[in-house]
Design an enzyme around this catalytic site. Structure first.
Site, short mmCIF file in Angstrom:
data_model
loop_
_atom_site.label_atom_id
_atom_site.label_comp_id
_atom_site.label_asym_id
_atom_site.label_seq_id
_atom_site.Cartn_x
_atom_site.Cartn_y
_atom_site.Cartn_z
CG ASP A 154 -2.05 1.01 1.00
OD1 ASP A 154 -2.25 1.17 0.01
OD2 ASP A 154 -2.41 1.16 2.18
CB CYS A 211 -24.51 -12.14 -0.80
SG CYS A 211 -24.46 -11.09 0.60
CB CYS A 214 -21.05 -5.41 1.38
SG CYS A 214 -21.41 -5.69 -0.08
CB CYS A 264 -19.02 -2.50 3.47
SG CYS A 264 -17.16 -2.54 3.07
#
Length: 370
Positions: A154, A211, A214, A264
Site C-alpha cells: 500500500d 448477495c 454490503c 460492509c
C-alpha cells in the site's frame, strides 16, 4: 529494481515451479496465510481506473491519479517486472471471539464508545508486511542469486487488489474489497514485483452470487452499486484521508466511527470464515477496542503521539484525531442528549488553537443544544 536476475540454476519450467513452491512455503513460515503469483497484464482494468478517476471518486487522494496508467502497468512502474508475488496476512487478533461481528455492532450502538476499525487497533500493517515481504525477497535471493525485485505494501501506485485477484488470493466483492472463501476480508495484502518468469496461479472466480448485503450496510451510501465505490463518501476516507473539514451532510451518518469503518465487512456473510492472525503485531493496543469517546478526546498531542507510536492512526495527526472524535461526540446527542460529561469535554476544546477542531466542536455542541 536491481540488475536482471542471475538464474542459471532456474532455467527450466520445473526449476521455476519448484522455486514458486518454495516461495509459498517461505511465505507461510514468515506469517503469511497465503502467497500467490500473477503476471502483470492489467489491461482490462485501465478503462475502469480512468473512469473512476475522471468521476472524481478518489477525492483528495491525488496520489491515485499522479502516476497515470503506471498504476495498471507494473512493468512501467518497475522496469523488468514480469511477475508479482502477492501475499495475504490475516489481522484479527488471536483472542477474537467467534461473535466478534455482533460485538462490533453493539459498540456502534453505544453512544459513549469510540469505534476504531479493527485493523487499526494494533501495529501499523505497513511496517509489519514490508518487513516480512523483504525477508521473503531475501530468501529468494539466497536461492537464485541477484535478481530484480521491489517490495510494496500500500505504498506505491500499484493496483494491489486486481493483482491479488488475478493471482487467486480471492475475488473483488461488491464492496470492492478482496474476499476469500477461507478468510473473508479481514486481511492485508502486499506484493513483491520480480523479474523472475515464475509460473502463475489461477484466479478463483467470484462467489458473491445474489448477495448484496454490503451495499445497504454502508452508512453513507459510498457503495454506489456492485463494485462501484465513491471514496468521497466513505467513512474510512472521511476519517483518514480527508485533511480538511468533514462535510456536514456526512457527519450525522458517521455515528461514533472515529477511524475507519468496518460496516460492509460486518455485513458480509463470508466473514464468518474470518481468520485469526498468526502474529501478535495486530493485537489491540491502548484499549482502542474498548475506549470511550470522552477518554480519547482528552488526550493531548504529546499523549496522542506517545500512545500512537507504531500505529497507523498516528499518520492522521492529533488535529484530525480530535476532529473525528468531535463528530462522534456530537452524534452521541441522538442517544444521550445533553450528556454532562460529553458537553464538558467538548467545551474544554471550544477554544482549541486549530480552526478545524473548533469548527467540529461547535457543531457537536450544537447537537447537544449547548
Amino acid at each position: 529494481m536491481s540488475a536482471p536476475a542471475s538464474t542459471s540454476a532456474f532455467t527450466s519450467l520445473a526449476d521455476l515451479a519448484a522455486l514458486a513452491r518454495s516461495i509459498k512455503d517461505w511465505g507461510r513460515e514468515l506469517g503469511f496465510a497465503d502467497v500467490r503469483i500473477a503476471d502483470v497484464d492489467l489491461t482490462r482494468h485501465e478503462e475502469g481506473l480512468q473512469a473512476w478517476l475522471d468521476a472524481g471518486h478518489h477525492g483528495e487522494m491525488d496520489y491515485m491519479a499522479s502516476h497515470g496508467m503506471k498504476r495498471a502497468r507494473p512493468a512501467e512502474l518497475v522496469p523488468g517486472t514480469v511477475r508479482v508475488i502477492t501475499a495475504r496476512m490475516d489481522y484479527l487478533p488471536l483472542a477474537t471471539p467467534d461473535d466478534w461481528r455482533a460485538r462490533e455492532r453493539l459498540r456502534q450502538d453505544d453512544p459513549q464508545a469510540a469505534v476504531v476499525s479493527v485493523y487499526a487497533r494494533g501495529r501499523d500493517y505497513h511496517k509489519v508486511l514490508r518487513n516480512r515481504l523483504q525477508q521473503l525477497a531475501e530468501r529468494v535471493r539466497g536461492a537464485v542469486g541477484d535478481y530484480g525485485y521491489r517490495v510494496f505494501t500500500d505504498s506505491a501506485p500499484v493496483m494491489e487488489l486486481p493483482l491479488a485477484e488475478k493471482a487467486g488470493l480471492g475475488w473483488r466483492g461488491k464492496h470492492t474489497l478482496l474476499l476469500s472463501r477461507e478468510a473473508g476480508s479481514t486481511f492485508f495484502i502486499g506484493e513483491i514485483l520480480v523479474d523472475l518468469p515464475l509460473p502463475v496461479d489461477e484466479a478463483t472466480g467470484a462467489h458473491c452470487g445474489q448477495c448484496s448485503a454490503c451495499i445497504p450496510a454502508c452508512p453513507t451510501g459510498a457503495i454506489l452499486g456492485p463494485g462501484r465505490l465513491d471514496a468521497r463518501r466513505c467513512i474510512s476516507y472521511l476519517t483518514i484521508e480527508l485533511k480538511g473539514s468533514i462535510p456536514e451532510e456526512f457527519r450525522p451518518l458517521m455515528g461514533n466511527r472515529i477511524y475507519g469503518c468496518d460496516d460492509c465487512q460486518l455485513a458480509c456473510p463470508w466473514n464468518k470464515f474470518a481468520q485469526r492472525g498468526r502474529l501478535t503485531d495486530f493485537d489491540e493496543r491502548n484499549g482502542l477496542g474498548t475506549s470511550s469517546l470522552v477518554a480519547l478526546f482528552g488526550w493531548e498531542e504529546e499523549e496522542f503521539n506517545r500512545r500512537m507510536e507504531g500505529s497507523p492512526i498516528r499518520r492522521i495527526g492529533h488535529e484530525r484525531w480530535l476532529r473525528n472524535l468531535a463528530v462522534g461526540l456530537g452524534n452521541a446527542a441522538e442517544r444521550a442528549p445533553g450528556d454532562a460529561a460529553i458537553v464538558a469535554a467538548l467545551r474544554a476544546r471550544a477554544d482549541h488553537p486549530s480552526a478545524l477542531v473548533r469548527e467540529h466542536v461547535i457543531w457537536a455542541l450544537s447537537r447537544h443544544g449547548a
